[in-house]
Design an enzyme around this catalytic site. Structure first.
Site, mmCIF file in Angstrom:
data_model
loop_
_atom_site.group_PDB
_atom_site.id
_atom_site.type_symbol
_atom_site.label_atom_id
_atom_site.label_comp_id
_atom_site.label_asym_id
_atom_site.label_seq_id
_atom_site.Cartn_x
_atom_site.Cartn_y
_atom_site.Cartn_z
ATOM 1 N N SER A 161 51.282 43.152 43.584
ATOM 2 C CA SER A 161 51.921 42.457 44.689
ATOM 3 C C SER A 161 52.833 41.353 44.168
ATOM 4 O O SER A 161 52.436 40.539 43.330
ATOM 5 C CB SER A 161 50.852 41.856 45.602
ATOM 6 O OG SER A 161 51.451 41.150 46.658
ATOM 7 N N GLY A 162 54.043 41.342 44.684
ATOM 8 C CA GLY A 162 55.023 40.334 44.260
ATOM 9 C C GLY A 162 55.888 40.763 43.105
ATOM 10 O O GLY A 162 56.741 40.004 42.647
ATOM 11 N N THR A 166 58.794 46.950 46.787
ATOM 12 C CA THR A 166 59.475 47.278 48.046
ATOM 13 C C THR A 166 60.980 47.186 47.899
ATOM 14 O O THR A 166 61.729 48.050 48.381
ATOM 15 C CB THR A 166 58.991 46.333 49.163
ATOM 16 O OG1 THR A 166 57.575 46.444 49.276
ATOM 17 C CG2 THR A 166 59.643 46.683 50.480
ATOM 18 N N ASN A 210 52.921 36.945 46.977
ATOM 19 C CA ASN A 210 54.201 37.491 47.400
ATOM 20 C C ASN A 210 54.403 37.174 48.869
ATOM 21 O O ASN A 210 53.493 37.340 49.689
ATOM 22 C CB ASN A 210 54.231 39.007 47.173
ATOM 23 C CG ASN A 210 55.595 39.618 47.480
ATOM 24 O OD1 ASN A 210 56.565 38.899 47.665
ATOM 25 N ND2 ASN A 210 55.658 40.928 47.526
ATOM 26 N N SER A 213 54.681 41.071 50.846
ATOM 27 C CA SER A 213 53.857 42.043 50.140
ATOM 28 C C SER A 213 53.590 43.252 51.028
ATOM 29 O O SER A 213 53.199 43.122 52.195
ATOM 30 C CB SER A 213 52.531 41.397 49.732
ATOM 31 O OG SER A 213 51.681 42.344 49.140
ATOM 32 N N SER A 214 53.795 44.446 50.486
ATOM 33 C CA SER A 214 53.480 45.679 51.215
ATOM 34 C C SER A 214 51.978 45.894 51.185
ATOM 35 O O SER A 214 51.381 45.989 50.113
ATOM 36 C CB SER A 214 54.196 46.874 50.565
ATOM 37 O OG SER A 214 55.576 46.726 50.632
ATOM 38 N N GLY A 426 50.177 48.780 42.541
ATOM 39 C CA GLY A 426 49.625 49.177 41.260
ATOM 40 C C GLY A 426 48.180 48.736 41.101
ATOM 41 O O GLY A 426 47.507 48.306 42.050
ATOM 42 N N GLU A 428 44.974 46.770 40.615
ATOM 43 C CA GLU A 428 44.653 45.412 41.059
ATOM 44 C C GLU A 428 43.268 45.012 40.569
ATOM 45 O O GLU A 428 42.317 45.813 40.591
ATOM 46 C CB GLU A 428 44.684 45.318 42.591
ATOM 47 C CG GLU A 428 46.088 45.378 43.171
ATOM 48 C CD GLU A 428 46.125 45.077 44.664
ATOM 49 O OE1 GLU A 428 47.221 44.945 45.198
ATOM 50 O OE2 GLU A 428 45.042 44.985 45.277
#
Length: 1465
Positions: A161-162, A166, A210, A213-214, A426, A428
């Site tokens: 994330s971040g 995206t 982020n 973040s998605s 990815g 985590e």
């Protein structure tokens, strides 16, 4: 082996904060030593303890640092990868780097100008190895492989994330939408791109890492047709984080859509939903952060609404209502009351029963075999029920929106191929990891397995293609971890089993895991200090998972009563497993492309690099695994041409004499590297083990260093010798003067001075004495010589004087006699001839004048006759007036004729008098002749006496006659000649006066004659026009003529003679056709044609005409002149319909031929030239003063008479502009593929090759390819354009504008490619570019096009080449760069400085401090912050007016035009 026998190598040693730090070996290492003596970069010396079996990794040479591809590094290991990424990211500001088949993207946390349409077009059609790493390069590679192989592709974008997943996925989709525009009006590309803001609004949220973040995985499948244009798309989503709807951690937010709705609550369309601030609702204020800095939620809501409107009609208010209904319910409720306003609004919007909803949110139904019990729930149970309902509603709402998006992106046709873009989080690992992290890491394990197999497959294909023996490579296989999770009796199956039990708990499930896997599976561990967690050894790292909530989240259930109310239910994990399985099947059926996004720091600071965080992500995303696999085999791969170009300096003259370069490379390698297992020879490449390229680079550097030392030695020796010789010469001069000073004394000076004085006087005396003797002798000789010559000259002059006197008198008399005879004869002839000529001209003039006046009056009367038919009441009076006028003119001409006859009579009388005077003069001359004869005899006697002596008897007489006769003879002649002179002068004056009078009369008659000729020309034209009209008309016109004649005779009896004249005039007009052929033809610059011939003219002259058959020996713009001559004929006939029809079909014909040959350069050039000439003809002969002033008087007579064609001129001007633009596009398309290879890649200068290792992504072209474009190719193409334009007669000004446009394209394309190719930003490449620019300037000079301003368009490129070559170290260098680079923007200058890449170790990199210094100096400059030049920019075209020098009367139609039906008028 690299530690022994090599001194002062640099290595990497571990570091706590920086992970790795560089150190230099200060002492030679020997096998078995336990210490390594090193010196750190800060100067600290250290004895580093080493394990002989695991020595520290070696550092790559500086020349290899900063490469585009990590596989180009000689030493492939973690510190080398980390350092290369840091150098590129921090120093060069480059965020993309290749690592074999992976694109590593580091999030800059800053907007960069590298994603515009110009960048997209720059990457379109290029190979990956030709340009700098970029997300567009990956997208282009996928698109190209799809089109070339007809195979589906996928782009897998992953990262934590971040990291920018995206954004990367969004840019790939934007690239496909730009390069594959569909021809339909459905705007499919816009709809595909519009899906991104929607999914981000409902699926993205702010997290601690982020701001956008998605929180779900997305696989977008973009469909293409057989033309590889986008026809539709389909979206699949994975693992939505539903728990975020009901819970957010500190400093996090819920999904963006909630805050967008809150920010828009005051809008009129949302008033009835009774929304408020995000602070009012429990589900939006839980994280304590409702606002994101720099984000406008209201503006984002407007954008979201727009994208919904673009996708179709199904969205709109219904979507808004569903969302608002959802979170109006998400209020802070301690207890449920029927009076609760939030509950009432929720039920009202969803059209539900408020009583039922309130009851079943607080109660649950327990059904047994015998009875059903309704039991109240505790507060915690009610909150869980409410949260479960909220998550279920949002999950189905999310799925509903995705389904509707897919419906709007559906397409009717059949999908040919597709490219899938996977955006998934990815690997985590957090402090507390739960069910969501478990699913995410499970998905990443599957993706990593697919990635490993793909890398292994590519390696095997490369080896087989190059005929290299295949050896099995040991790579990490994560199948055991996957089996642990998904195999029979694995973690997931045990979880499903526990979920099916009525009293299943997380603790029971965890105990089953302990029993099945602890001490039985090495990948599963039990934490020492916890009984509620378990550890799994994933491919990236060990992860500890908390078992709390696994069963509840896996079930994802809602109470049955609430399900009955909402009519929906589902299980999460089964859905995720099935969708993940389907995703893997899809990916395995496509060709994958990998993008790994890296987060450089957790503080979101721009261009800050946290080595520890980056290293952690590199391990997690598989980049280091790729590096490890590559390092086990042959990571460095060079083509034979690249190796030859780079290491030719290591070759001997004997080796270079071999013609086969491949054989040379083999011989050199066998000599340089004794261990043949360190390299392999393939069909097109040489494969090296790790470290071998660094060894070759060291040999090359040593050779260059030795060569530099040799050059320095020679230069320094020469300088020292030169300095020594200067010092030696100075010492000799000093010695000379010093020794001379010591030898000089006073006595010596006096003696020397006295000797000089004595010598002076002695020598002076001797010289004066000799001079005097010579002077006396010379004067004596001159005196005698001059006397002799004077006496001789006197005697000669005396003799000549006497002879001249006699000759003078004799010759004068003979000349006078001859002159008088000739003058009388000439005068008689001239007078007779002039009188006859004048009489004859006067008689002819009188006769012609009378006939001319009669014909003129006849013609005037015939013209007036037509007008009389319309005005019958007045025609009789007009006829009388004309007859009277005719009689008056006739009388005037008769009087003039009488006067002329009188003058002729007077001239005849004067002629008779002159003849009488001539007779008298003849008599006088006869008398003079007799006197002259007597005088001649007397002079003969005198002459005889003078020569032979006097007769004694006549001595006295002779003596007196000698003095008397000459005087008497002179007086008689003088008196006679004087009287004759006066008489003749009077006669000449009289005759001159008469001649002047006659000349004036003749001039007056000539003037009248010219006026009459002009009138005759007009009559002749009118007669020809009447003749053409009579040919078209039928015999009824003749009957009409007879009728009109009878009317005139009957109504005007007194005008009988006038009627006769009218009949004669009309008959002359009718019979003019028969008489015309007998006269000489005078063309007037028109082409006669018939209305039905228009189509044939357009077909033969425009549509079927071939330029190559016209340009040879033809005047420029011949078809245009022929077309204008037809226009003149229609104007001459005063036929508006005919003219309008011809102009329309002509313009349509030109449009058609340009459309049919829109890619034919010669045809476009030909019709651009002809359209331009046609436009100029319409201007030149328009009759407007501003154009007529350039014409000759005869050309002005050919101007249009009846119509103003300015409207058609504007249409033709617009058409010419369209043709010019298409003409430029065709030229650009032809020369575009040559620009970058010829201007940038081709190396024509010997000895400055800039080739370096390129890694996995090889350049598409090499210096030995026969098909590669060179600078010569560009010059030849330019010469072809120039010669074709000249042959087609294109105006010189238009030609200069076209050349200027081409040179702008060359400069802009080259410069744009330079910005996107870091490997080209070197000093040597700057020299090559400057050389190529000089070739273009020479071409301009050779073609005499210096005034076209084309050279100025290359100024940005020239300054960029200068910037690459100039020194970039001191403050003065920075100032010079700012002053010189005026045509480059600040962004462009900084980009070149950051991209500057040394080719050899002797060059220095540009330091970041120097770049910042230049940037600070350029802050005050006002320029556009744009990196790329717009290659599509077109300079404004102007069409100068250039009058044609060709007379229309002289233009003839060649037989090859097949226009025999046209007639020259």
């Amino acid at each position: 082996q690299f530690y022994s026998n090599i001194y002062y190598n640099r290595v990497w040693i571990p570091h706590k904060e920086e992970v790795w730090q560089s150190a230099e070996i200060t002492k030679n290492y020997k096998a078995g030593d336990s210490f390594l003596h090193v010196q750190l970069e800060d100067g600290t010396e250290l004895n580093y303890i080493v394990d002989p079996d695991a020595l520290p990794p070696l550092r790559n040479p500086d020349i290899l640092v900063g490469e585009n591809d990590l596989t180009a590094l000689s030493y492939l290991h973690e510190p080398a990868v980390l350092h290369n990424l840091k150098v590129r990211f921090v120093e060069s500001k480059l965020i993309y780097t290749y690592s074999g088949i992976i694109l590593v993207a580091v999030n800059p946390y800053k907007q960069l100008p590298i994603y515009g349409d110009a960048i997209i077009h720059a990457y379109s059609g290029q190979n990956m190895g030709d340009m700098d790493p970029h997300i567009f390069a990956v997208a282009e590679e996928a698109y190209k492989q799809m089109a070339r192989n007809n195979k589906n592709q996928s782009i897998i974008v992953s990262g934590e994330s971040g990291a920018g997943k995206t954004v990367s996925a969004r840019y790939t989709m934007r690239y496909f939408a730009t390069v594959s525009k569909s021809s339909s009006n459905a705007h499919v590309e816009d709809k595909v791109l519009a899906s991104n803001p929607i999914t981000e609004a409902i699926g993205n949220a702010k997290t601690t890492r982020n701001d956008n973040s998605s929180r779900f995985g997305k696989y977008t499948e973009i469909s293409f047709d057989q033309s590889y244009q986008i026809i539709g798309a389909n979206m699949r989503t994975y693992l939505l984080e539903k728990s975020r709807v009901v819970f957010q951690s500190e400093n996090e937010r819920n999904y963006h859509i909630f805050y967008q709705l809150c920010a828009s609550s005051m809008l009129p369309e949302f008033n009835h939903l009774k929304l408020g601030s995000a602070e009012e609702f429990n589900y939006t204020r839980m994280g304590g952060s409702t606002v994101i800095e720099g984000v406008d939620d209201r503006a984002n809501m407007v954008e979201t609404q727009k994208t919904f409107a673009l996708l179709g009609k199904f969205m709109g208010i219904r979507f808004s209502n569903l969302l608002k209904r959802l979170w109006v319910f998400f209020s802070e409720m301690d207890k449920i009351l029927l009076e609760d306003k939030h509950l009432n609004i929720f039920c009202e919007l969803l059209d539900l029963s408020c009583d039922k909803m309130a009851r079943w949110l607080c109660h649950r139904k327990i059904t047994t075999t015998s009875e059903t019990v309704i039991k109240p729930m505790t507060r915690a149970q009610a909150v869980n029920a409410r949260d479960a309902l909220a998550k279920k509603i949002y999950s189905h709402l999310f799925d509903f929106i995705v389904e509707r998006i897919n419906q709007s992106l559906q397409f009717p046709g059949k999908q040919h191929t597709f490219i899938g873009v996977l955006d998934i989080y990815g690997f985590e690992t957090f402090d507390v990891n739960s069910f969501e992290q478990f699913c995410i890491n499970y998905a990443n394990e599957k993706l990593q397995q697919q990635f490993n197999l793909h890398v292994f497959k590519l390696e095997q294909e490369e080896y087989m293609k190059e005929d290299i023996p295949w050896t099995l490579i040991d790579f990490y296989d994560n199948q055991p971890v996957i089996d642990l999770i998904e195999a029979k009796m694995g973690i997931l199956e045990l979880l499903d089993e526990e979920c099916l039990l009525p009293h299943g708990t997380d603790e029971n499930w965890l105990q089953k895991l302990y029993n099945n896997f602890v001490n039985k599976n090495a990948l599963f561990e039990k934490p020492r200090m916890s009984n509620t967690s378990f550890i799994i050894q994933h491919f990236a790292d060990k992860v500890e998972y908390k078992c709390e909530g696994f069963l509840e989240k896996n079930r994802d259930t809602v109470r049955e009563v609430l399900i009955e109310i909402l009519k929906e239910s589902k299980v999460c994990e089964l859905s995720f497993r099935s969708s993940l399985s389907l995703l893997m099947v899809t990916l395995n059926a496509t060709t994958p492309h990998y993008v790994r996004c890296i987060k450089p720091n957790d503080e979101k600071l721009p261009f800050e690099f946290d080595s520890k965080r980056v290293a952690q992500q590199l391990r997690a995303c598989g980049v280091l695994e790729t590096i490890r696999i590559s390092a086990q085999s042959y990571p460095s791969r060079w083509t034979y041409i690249e190796f030859f170009s780079r290491y030719s300096i290591l070759m001997t003259q004997q080796e270079l004499s071999i013609n086969d370069k491949k054989q040379i490379c083999k011989i050199v390698l066998q000599r340089l590297i004794q261990d043949h297992s360190q390299y392999q020879f393939g069909r097109t490449k040489i494969f090296f083990r790790a470290g071998q390229v660094a060894y070759l680079e060291k040999l090359r550097s040593d050779k260059l260093r030795h060569a530099c030392i040799t050059i320095q030695k020679s230069v320094r020796g020469w300088l020292q010798r030169k300095k020594f010789l200067c010092i030696k010469q100075a010492a000799i001069i000093i010695q000379q003067y010093f020794r001379g000073q010591q030898a000089i004394t006073a006595r010596t000076l006096k003696q020397t001075w006295a000797a000089i004085i004595i010598q002076k006087y002695c020598r002076g005396y001797l010289v004066r004495r000799l001079c005097q003797l010579i002077r006396v002798a010379a004067v004596t000789i001159q005196a005698y010589t001059r006397g002799f010559l004077a006496r001789k000259t006197y005697r000669k002059m005396l003799e000549e004087h006497k002879a001249v006197i006699l000759q003078k008198y004799a010759r004068a008399w003979l000349a006078r006699r001859r002159f008088q005879n000739i003058r009388r004869f000439v005068l008689n002839i001239q007078l007779s001839y002039r009188v006859q000529q004048l009489q004859k001209k006067i008689e002819e003039q009188v006769r012609d004048t009378s006939q001319f006046m009669i014909l003129t009056n006849f013609f005037i009367i015939s013209v007036l006759f037509r007008a009389l038919l319309k005005i019958k009441p007045h025609f009789c009076s007009l006829f009388r007036l004309l007859e009277k006028n005719f009689q008056n003119q006739k009388q005037d001409y008769e009087k003039e004729i009488e006067l002329l006859k009188g003058e002729i009579k007077i001239l005849k009388e004067e002629k008779t008098q002159l003849q009488h005077q001539i007779q008298q003069e003849i008599v006088i001359q006869d008398g003079l002749k007799m006197e002259v004869g007597q005088l001649t005899k007397l002079a003969q006697v005198q002459y005889d006496t003078f020569h032979f002596g006097p007769d004694p008897s006549h001595q006295d007489c002779t003596t007196s006659a000698m003095f008397f006769l000459p005087c008497f003879f002179n007086r008689v002649l003088e008196s006679h000649f004087q009287s004759q002179k006066e008489i003749y002068e009077k006669e000449i004056e009289g005759l001159n006066f008469k001649v002047e009078h006659l000349s004036q009369d003749i001039n007056h008659l000539q003037k009248l004659f010219r006026e009459e000729n002009d009138i005759n020309d007009g009559i002749r034209l009118e007669v020809s026009r009447l003749t053409s009209e009579n040919l078209v008309r039928s015999r009824c016109s003749k009957a009409k003529y007879v009728f009109v004649t009878l009317v005139i005779q009957s109504k005007c009896v007194s005008g009988t003679s006038l009627a006769i004249y009218l009949q004669v005039t009309v008959l002359l007009c009718l019979t003019a056709e028969a008489r015309v052929p007998t006269e000489s033809k005078e063309y007037i610059g028109m082409m006669e044609y018939k209305r039905e011939d228009e189509e044939r003219i357009i077909q033969n002259l425009i549509l079927d005409l071939k330029p190559r058959g016209v340009v040879v020996n033809m005047i420029p713009g011949l078809p245009a002149h022929i077309l204008f001559m037809c226009v003149r004929y229609a104007d001459y006939l005063n036929d508006a319909d005919m003219l309008k029809s011809f102009m329309n079909v002509t313009i349509d014909g030109i449009k058609q031929v340009v459309k049919e040959h829109s890619e034919d350069f010669e045809m476009l050039s030909f019709w651009l030239s002809n359209t331009y000439y046609f436009l100029n003809c319409l201007k030149q002969y328009s009759g407007e003063e501003e154009f007529m002033k350039y014409n000759t008087p005869h050309q002005n007579k050919n101007c249009l008479k009846h119509f103003d064609l300015s409207e058609y001129r504007q249409i033709l001007s617009d058409l010419a502009i369209r043709i010019y633009h298409q003409f430029i596009i065709v030229m650009e398309n032809n020369i575009q593929p040559m620009i970058v290879p010829g201007m940038l890649e081709y190396e024509s200068l010997q000895g400055i090759s800039g080739l370096k290792p390129t890694g996995f992504r090889k350049r598409s072209s090499s210096i030995d390819d026969t098909d590669t474009y060179t600078m010569t190719s560009i010059l030849q193409q330019l010469s072809y354009f120039y010669s074709t334009m000249c042959q087609n007669g294109l105006d010189s000004e238009l030609l200069k504008q076209a050349v200027k446009q081409l040179f702008f394209l060359i400069g802009a394309t080259t410069l744009n490619s330079l910005f996107l190719r870091k490997d080209m930003c070197s000093c040597r490449k700057g020299m090559q570019i400057r050389c190529n620019i000089s070739y273009l300037e020479e071409w301009l000079k050779d073609k005499n096009l210096q005034s076209s301003n084309a050279k100025e368009t290359l100024e940005p490129l020239s300054q960029a080449a200068w910037l690459l070559q100039v020194k970039k170290i001191t403050d003065d260098d920075a100032k010079e760069i700012c002053e010189h680079c005026t045509s480059l923007s600040t962004v462009q200058i900084v980009k070149i400085l950051n991209s500057y890449t040394p080719i050899d170790d002797f060059e220095k990199r540009v330091t970041p401090s120097f770049v910042r210094k230049v940037q600070a100096m350029l802050n005050n400059r006002e320029d556009v912050p744009q990196l790329m030049l717009d290659t599509k920019y077109l300079f404004q075209v102007t069409f100068p007016f250039t009058p044609s020098a060709h007379a229309l009367e002289t233009i003839q139609v060649p037989s090859s035009f097949k226009l025999g039906f046209l007639t020259r008028v």
